[in-house]
Structures are given as C-alpha cells and as structure tokens.
Design a protein around this motif. Structure first.
Motif, PDB file in Angstrom:
ATOM      1  N   GLU A  54       0.863  -1.191   0.000  1.00  0.00           N
ATOM      2  CA  GLU A  54       0.000   0.000   0.000  1.00  0.00           C
ATOM      3  C   GLU A  54       0.894   1.234   0.000  1.00  0.00           C
ATOM      4  OE1 GLU A  54      -2.828   2.273   3.320  1.00  0.00           O
ATOM      5  OE2 GLU A  54      -1.693   0.439   3.827  1.00  0.00           O
ATOM      6  N   ARG A  55       0.565   2.213  -0.829  1.00  0.00           N
ATOM      7  CA  ARG A  55       1.348   3.449  -0.902  1.00  0.00           C
ATOM      8  C   ARG A  55       0.813   4.500   0.060  1.00  0.00           C
ATOM      9  NH1 ARG A  55       1.854   1.221  -5.996  1.00  0.00           N
ATOM     10  NH2 ARG A  55       3.844   1.559  -7.079  1.00  0.00           N
ATOM     11  N   LEU A  56       1.737   5.101   0.834  1.00  0.00           N
ATOM     12  CA  LEU A  56       1.423   6.233   1.702  1.00  0.00           C
ATOM     13  C   LEU A  56       2.094   7.452   1.067  1.00  0.00           C
ATOM     14  CD1 LEU A  56       2.175   4.552   5.165  1.00  0.00           C
ATOM     15  CD2 LEU A  56       0.025   4.576   3.876  1.00  0.00           C
ATOM     16  N   ASP A  65      14.316   6.116   3.276  1.00  0.00           N
ATOM     17  CA  ASP A  65      14.291   5.258   4.468  1.00  0.00           C
ATOM     18  C   ASP A  65      13.059   5.579   5.300  1.00  0.00           C
ATOM     19  OD1 ASP A  65      15.098   3.321   6.247  1.00  0.00           O
ATOM     20  OD2 ASP A  65      16.829   4.406   7.010  1.00  0.00           O
ATOM     21  N   VAL A  66      12.810   4.725   6.296  1.00  0.00           N
ATOM     22  CA  VAL A  66      11.664   4.883   7.192  1.00  0.00           C
ATOM     23  C   VAL A  66      12.138   4.646   8.619  1.00  0.00           C
ATOM     24  CG1 VAL A  66       9.338   4.080   7.742  1.00  0.00           C
ATOM     25  CG2 VAL A  66      10.134   4.000   5.376  1.00  0.00           C
ATOM     26  N   ALA A  67      11.676   5.488   9.549  1.00  0.00           N
ATOM     27  CA  ALA A  67      12.019   5.324  10.968  1.00  0.00           C
ATOM     28  C   ALA A  67      10.784   5.623  11.803  1.00  0.00           C
ATOM     29  CB  ALA A  67      13.167   6.254  11.359  1.00  0.00           C
ATOM     30  N   PHE A  68      10.792   5.152  13.067  1.00  0.00           N
ATOM     31  CA  PHE A  68       9.640   5.282  13.950  1.00  0.00           C
ATOM     32  C   PHE A  68      10.078   5.841  15.292  1.00  0.00           C
ATOM     33  CE2 PHE A  68       8.919   1.971  10.905  1.00  0.00           C
ATOM     34  CZ  PHE A  68       7.617   2.182  10.488  1.00  0.00           C
ATOM     35  N   PHE A  84       9.782  14.190   6.545  1.00  0.00           N
ATOM     36  CA  PHE A  84       8.353  14.214   6.850  1.00  0.00           C
ATOM     37  C   PHE A  84       8.051  13.308   8.040  1.00  0.00           C
ATOM     38  CE2 PHE A  84       8.487  15.640   2.498  1.00  0.00           C
ATOM     39  CZ  PHE A  84       7.439  16.554   2.399  1.00  0.00           C
ATOM     40  N   ARG A  85       7.030  13.705   8.801  1.00  0.00           N
ATOM     41  CA  ARG A  85       6.523  12.872   9.897  1.00  0.00           C
ATOM     42  C   ARG A  85       5.051  12.584   9.648  1.00  0.00           C
ATOM     43  NH1 ARG A  85       7.354  15.279  15.653  1.00  0.00           N
ATOM     44  NH2 ARG A  85       5.744  16.735  14.962  1.00  0.00           N
ATOM     45  N   PHE A  86       4.730  11.303   9.597  1.00  0.00           N
ATOM     46  CA  PHE A  86       3.346  10.839   9.487  1.00  0.00           C
ATOM     47  C   PHE A  86       2.833  10.479  10.882  1.00  0.00           C
ATOM     48  CE2 PHE A  86       5.271  10.016   5.450  1.00  0.00           C
ATOM     49  CZ  PHE A  86       4.273   9.934   4.488  1.00  0.00           C
ATOM     50  N   GLN A  87       1.535  10.523  11.044  1.00  0.00           N
ATOM     51  CA  GLN A  87       0.945   9.952  12.248  1.00  0.00           C
ATOM     52  C   GLN A  87       1.060   8.428  12.187  1.00  0.00           C
ATOM     53  OE1 GLN A  87      -0.022  11.901  14.905  1.00  0.00           O
ATOM     54  NE2 GLN A  87       0.971  13.384  13.545  1.00  0.00           N
ATOM     55  N   GLN A  92      -1.631  12.205   7.448  1.00  0.00           N
ATOM     56  CA  GLN A  92      -1.257  13.555   7.860  1.00  0.00           C
ATOM     57  C   GLN A  92       0.261  13.798   7.862  1.00  0.00           C
ATOM     58  OE1 GLN A  92      -3.401  13.519  11.710  1.00  0.00           O
ATOM     59  NE2 GLN A  92      -4.786  15.045  10.820  1.00  0.00           N
ATOM     60  N   PRO A  93       0.936  13.563   6.735  1.00  0.00           N
ATOM     61  CA  PRO A  93       2.376  13.856   6.694  1.00  0.00           C
ATOM     62  C   PRO A  93       2.628  15.358   6.799  1.00  0.00           C
ATOM     63  CG  PRO A  93       1.548  13.328   4.498  1.00  0.00           C
ATOM     64  CD  PRO A  93       0.430  13.045   5.443  1.00  0.00           C
ATOM     65  N   GLN A  94       3.556  15.727   7.664  1.00  0.00           N
ATOM     66  CA  GLN A  94       3.953  17.126   7.835  1.00  0.00           C
ATOM     67  C   GLN A  94       5.478  17.203   7.858  1.00  0.00           C
ATOM     68  OE1 GLN A  94       1.950  18.166  11.506  1.00  0.00           O
ATOM     69  NE2 GLN A  94       0.185  19.003  10.402  1.00  0.00           N
ATOM     70  N   VAL A  95       6.023  18.344   7.470  1.00  0.00           N
ATOM     71  CA  VAL A  95       7.462  18.513   7.483  1.00  0.00           C
ATOM     72  C   VAL A  95       7.943  18.638   8.926  1.00  0.00           C
ATOM     73  CG1 VAL A  95       9.393  19.969   6.781  1.00  0.00           C
ATOM     74  CG2 VAL A  95       7.481  19.591   5.203  1.00  0.00           C
TER      75      VAL A  95
END
Length: 358
Positions: A54-56, A65-68, A84-87, A92-95
C-alpha cells in the motif's frame, strides 16, 4: 557540393570517434569479472508478493528510508532535504525538519533523537523539536562524500557508511562503473564525539544493521552484490567475513527486526549489460561518454529478501509488474507491518509482514 558534404560528414565522424575514445572522464575504471547472476529460481523464484504494498503518499521524491519514534509516528526523508513525519496510521504527513541536504538513512537513538545519514551534510542528529546538529563530517582527515545508511547499537555507538569518498550521490553510476573500493564503514562514539573507520575498500558501502545480540553488524557492499559481517564481540572481534554473496540484485538498505530477521532491500535486479562491461575498463570509459539513455539504467522492479542470522534466505518478496512499488531502498519491520522506502516513488510503502517462505 557533394565533396563538401562528405568532408563535413567525415569531420563529424572523426570528431565523434575522438570524443568517444579520448575525451577525459572522471572515472578510473578497474577490471572486475562479476560472478554469473543467479537465476530467479529456487530461493529467488519470481513472485508477486510485493503486489500487496500500500502506498502512503509523500509530497516529495525518493523517500529513501523509514524510521519510527516512541509514539509510532513514521519518518522519511526526501530528495529535496525535507524529513516528513506521518501519524502512526500513516496519514497527515507534515514537514518535521529540513536538512538542506539529502537525508538517506534514518534511525532513532535511545534518547529520542533522530540520527540521519545525510549524503550532503554528513552525520546529523535532530531533536524532538526538529533542531538539527552536525555530529561528524569526516573521519581520519577524509571528508564524507556520500553518508549513506546507519544503525545505533545498544551502547549508543552509531555505525554508518560513507558510500564513496570520491563521488557525490548524484554520481552514483560513476562509482558503480569505476568499481574501485571507495567506500568506508565507520563508527561514531557519542562520548568522544569522534568517528573512526572500521572497514575500508568497500564498493559503494550502503545499508547497516546491528544484530539483536549486538555481536556483529552487517554492511551492504552494493557494487559487489554482497553483504559483509563485521564482528563486534567474541573471538572474531574486529574481523570481517562474507555474510551473503552473489545476490540477484543491488543491495541497498538492510535492517534488523530485533528478533530473528534482517530485511534486505534490493533496489534493482542485476543488469546484464553492466556485468558485461565490468571486465573492460576501456569500454566503461566509452560508455560513460554516451548519453544517459544509452547507458545501463535502473529498471522498474520490486525486490526484497528476509535473512536469518546465518545469512540464509527466509523470505523472497518480489513484484515484476509495471505497477510495482519500485526501486525499494529500505525495508523496516514495525508492529506487524513492513514499511518500504524507495528511490523511485513519491510514497512510502506498507504491507503486513509475511510468513517465512523457507
């Protein structure tokens, strides 16, 4: 008139040949004969497992890359320097921050700081408020040219790669065609605030992953189609060995799920034209002088592997379709899902963690 036209054509042909044969190039190619690429059979058999991704969407190109963080919010960095930070639900991606460079590898340390391998700015740390500090830009007097990927050990040590000390990220193809050992694997000690070189002579040093028991760290050798293991403890401490060799694609990022699986991203399948060129330095110089569309280039394909602690393939994930989530650069497992970074999408990917195939 005909003589003038023939003379002009002859001059054009001679000029073109002179350019192709003698024009200076920035690469100093080495001769290397790659092992025959493994067929997509057996443990590498072609499949459509990654068709479920699934694409976000991200408002930027090439989210590598992706981090949490501790609140399960999702972070990714794009080509224009933004992070960017997603919930936690992927919306709701925001810078969150802008490095002004090219953020590649991302990982949170134990204090909640986002550690960034930025191909332009070096090794960075970003606090919870988005304030950026530079940790390191050189090691042993040699500046980083392409800080690439990283992981943080339990003791706080940051293990990371400088893919090539010769070329910037924008000249990735130059490093692969040259096939010289320009890459380095390094460690940054947050107590001494110093970076030291652990391994030299890597061929576009890339992904980094510390083992769950902290006994070794894996480092991807992209240009050589292999993964190396560097021992941190035990009787082999400080030694390096091949963990997995002759991969069917270019290894990019690698991560540990903290238990039993390393997730390895293959950003593209092997290119038969590039492999055929590698033993011939003269031809590689000639190809470098050609227009980009005539050179070997990345093709659309999705490919990732799961590996156990001994380098055995446990998961084989692919999607050859034109609609695939292409050019996967990193795979990160988080709470029952796999998240994918890409250098060919304007989105990060997500799918449930599949069961082992082998």
């Amino acid at each position: 008139m005909k003589r003038k036209i023939l003379r002009a054509l002859l001059i054009l042909i001679v000029g073109l040949l002179a350019y192709l044969l003698f024009w200076p190039v920035p690469i100093n190619p080495a001769a290397w004969t790659p092992p025959p690429a493994p067929e997509l059979t057996g443990i590498y058999a072609q499949n459509s497992e990654l068709a479920r991704v699934e694409r976000l969407p991200v408002d930027g190109d090439k989210p590598e890359d992706v981090a949490f963080d501790q609140e399960d919010r999702i972070y990714t960095g794009t080509e224009d320097g933004r992070i960017f930070r997603f919930q936690a639900d992927g919306k709701q991606p925001q810078v969150f921050a802008n490095t002004g460079g090219r953020p590649l590898g991302l990982i949170f340390d134990r204090d909640g700081n986002l550690i960034v391998a930025d191909a332009v700015k070096g090794l960075l740390t970003i606090n919870r408020d988005g304030n950026i500090s530079v940790l390191s830009t050189e090691a042993e007097g040699v500046p980083f040219r392409c800080t690439n990927d990283l992981d943080v050990a339990a003791d706080g040590t940051i293990y990371f790669t400088d893919a090539t000390y010769k070329f910037p990220l924008t000249q990735l193809k130059a490093d692969l065609l040259e096939h010289q050992p320009n890459g380095r694997f390094l460690a940054y000690d947050p107590r001494t605030k110093q970076a030291k070189v652990l391994l030299r002579d890597l061929y576009f040093a890339n992904g980094v992953a510390v083992s769950p028991d902290q006994s070794f760290v894996l480092v991807n050798d992209t240009g050589a189609y292999r993964v190396r293991r560097y021992w941190l403890t035990g009787p082999k401490q400080g030694q390096v060995e091949i963990f997995l060799d002759n991969l069917p694609g270019f290894p990019d990022g690698i991560s540990s799920n903290g238990r039993d699986t390393f997730w390895l991203a293959l950003v593209n399948r092997r290119d038969s034209a590039l492999d055929a060129l590698q033993p011939h330095p003269f031809l590689k110089k000639l190809v470098w002088r050609l227009p980009n569309f005539l050179q070997p280039n990345i093709k659309r394909y999705a490919f990732a592997l799961g590996l156990d602690a001994n380098g055995k393939v446990t998961h084989n994930l692919q999607d050859p379709s034109p609609q695939c989530f292409t050019q996967i650069a990193n795979v990160v497992e988080h709470k029952g899902a796999l998240y994918f970074g890409s250098i060919g999408e304007r989105a990060i990917g997500r799918m449930p963690v599949p069961g082992p195939h082998f």
